[in-house]
Scaffold this motif. Structure first.
Motif, PDB file in Angstrom:
ATOM      1  N   ILE A 119       0.832  -1.205   0.000  1.00 25.26           N
ATOM      2  CA  ILE A 119       0.000   0.000   0.000  1.00 25.26           C
ATOM      3  C   ILE A 119       0.867   1.255   0.000  1.00 25.26           C
ATOM      4  O   ILE A 119       0.570   2.231  -0.711  1.00 25.26           O
ATOM      5  N   ALA A 120       1.944   1.246   0.775  1.00 27.43           N
ATOM      6  CA  ALA A 120       2.836   2.408   0.828  1.00 27.43           C
ATOM      7  C   ALA A 120       3.464   2.675  -0.544  1.00 27.43           C
ATOM      8  O   ALA A 120       3.509   3.828  -1.009  1.00 27.43           O
ATOM      9  N   MET A 121       3.927   1.630  -1.218  1.00 25.27           N
ATOM     10  CA  MET A 121       4.526   1.819  -2.537  1.00 25.27           C
ATOM     11  C   MET A 121       3.480   2.223  -3.572  1.00 25.27           C
ATOM     12  O   MET A 121       3.765   3.011  -4.482  1.00 25.27           O
ATOM     13  N   LEU A 122       2.281   1.690  -3.448  1.00 25.95           N
ATOM     14  CA  LEU A 122       1.216   2.082  -4.371  1.00 25.95           C
ATOM     15  C   LEU A 122       0.932   3.571  -4.265  1.00 25.95           C
ATOM     16  O   LEU A 122       0.806   4.267  -5.292  1.00 25.95           O
ATOM     17  N   GLN A 123       0.837   4.076  -3.053  1.00 26.84           N
ATOM     18  CA  GLN A 123       0.599   5.505  -2.864  1.00 26.84           C
ATOM     19  C   GLN A 123       1.779   6.326  -3.360  1.00 26.84           C
ATOM     20  O   GLN A 123       1.595   7.390  -3.967  1.00 26.84           O
ATOM     21  N   GLY A 124       2.983   5.837  -3.111  1.00 28.06           N
ATOM     22  CA  GLY A 124       4.160   6.553  -3.583  1.00 28.06           C
ATOM     23  C   GLY A 124       4.246   6.604  -5.094  1.00 28.06           C
ATOM     24  O   GLY A 124       4.552   7.649  -5.678  1.00 28.06           O
ATOM     25  N   PHE A 125       3.988   5.476  -5.755  1.00 31.80           N
ATOM     26  CA  PHE A 125       4.020   5.448  -7.219  1.00 31.80           C
ATOM     27  C   PHE A 125       2.926   6.336  -7.808  1.00 31.80           C
ATOM     28  O   PHE A 125       3.135   7.004  -8.824  1.00 31.80           O
ATOM     29  N   ARG A 126       1.765   6.335  -7.174  1.00 33.19           N
ATOM     30  CA  ARG A 126       0.678   7.188  -7.664  1.00 33.19           C
ATOM     31  C   ARG A 126       1.045   8.659  -7.539  1.00 33.19           C
ATOM     32  O   ARG A 126       0.780   9.450  -8.449  1.00 33.19           O
ATOM     33  N   ALA A 127       1.654   9.018  -6.408  1.00 35.81           N
ATOM     34  CA  ALA A 127       2.067  10.412  -6.228  1.00 35.81           C
ATOM     35  C   ALA A 127       3.147  10.812  -7.227  1.00 35.81           C
ATOM     36  O   ALA A 127       3.209  11.968  -7.658  1.00 35.81           O
TER      37      ALA A 127
END
Length: 266
Positions: A119-127
């Motif tokens: 989840i943390a990487m998903l949010q980071g990649f989206r940002a």
């Protein structure tokens, strides 16, 4: 040996055997079910058959996932070996405050639940605006395989004699050439061991891969879960058996290569 010592030794062997049986039982059940003729998970099987392995060769959904997992695992392992080695050299040879904290940060993906990291990487990649599925999978798998390389190479570097590199430089080699001809061969067992574990961890990863796949790009664990939901037959057990054989073969190969390396050094 006294009676108390014999009793304690017997208890240790009983606990060891029970632990081994507890760990091996699911693997044995999976292998047995994969060779059954029944269309459902039945143990013991009514009869023995290889129909589920034959079915694998004609599966249109499974092989694209296999190639995707292999491609991502190989590239992520190579990326982790390069970056992990550079980070390990910086940590071992560098003299700066916070080195222990940096090592802890590098291996932190192993300490956190996979869903949290995903989840943390998903949010980071989206940002960051990263939308490409293949690149996202590669970076995510590189992050989760990096700790295996860092931990192993840091331990190996702590035993390496860096004066050998200085000696090679006095003989006319440049620093990069000395590293390639002295340091890399000396760390070959560490590279092999960490690379094998990184490869297997990438091939088997599900909780992070689930966030970075789509309908056209799926890794093998995700495709296997979909098969269980859509068609719960022993085909998944056959795939699991092949993955077990892959893990065993990779570990045996790694042990043989490390043994040959040590014999060559002697």
């Amino acid at each position: 040996m006294t009676a108390t010592e014999r009793t304690a030794l017997a208890l240790v062997w009983i606990l060891a055997a029970a632990s081994a049986l507890f760990l091996m039982a699911p693997l044995v059940v999976t292998v047995a079910v994969s060779f059954g003729s029944s269309a459902v998970f039945t143990l013991p099987p009514p009869s023995w058959s290889t129909r589920w392995y034959e079915r694998l060769w004609t599966s249109r959904d499974l092989w694209p996932a296999v190639w995707t997992s292999l491609r991502v695992a190989v590239l992520a392992t190579a990326l982790a070996l390069v970056l992990g080695t550079l980070c390990a050299i910086a940590v071992v040879r560098g003299r700066f405050p916070g080195r222990e904290a940096l090592v802890t940060f590098l291996i932190s993906p192993l300490m956190l639940p996979g869903l949290v990291v995903g989840i943390a990487m998903l949010q980071g990649f989206r940002a960051a605006g990263l939308r490409d599925v293949g690149l996202s999978l590669l970076i995510a798998h590189g992050v989760i395989t990096l700790p295996y390389v860092v931990r192993t190479v840091v331990a190996a570097l702590s035993l390496f004699d860096f004066t050998l590199i200085d000696a090679a430089r006095t003989l006319g080699l440049s620093y990069p050439a000395a590293v390639l001809r002295v340091l890399v061969p000396g760390l070959a067992p560490a590279f092999l061991t960490s690379g094998l574990f990184a490869f297997l961890a990438s091939m088997d990863n599900y909780p992070i891969s689930i966030f970075f796949t789509d309908a056209w790009t799926k890794t093998l664990p995700i495709q296997m879960l979909q098969l269980v939901e859509e068609r719960p037959d022993p085909t998944v057990a056959a795939v699991s058996t092949l993955l077990i054989l892959l893990a065993v073969a990779v570990l045996i190969l790694g042990d043989r290569l490390v043994g040959l390396r040590r014999l060559a050094e002697v």
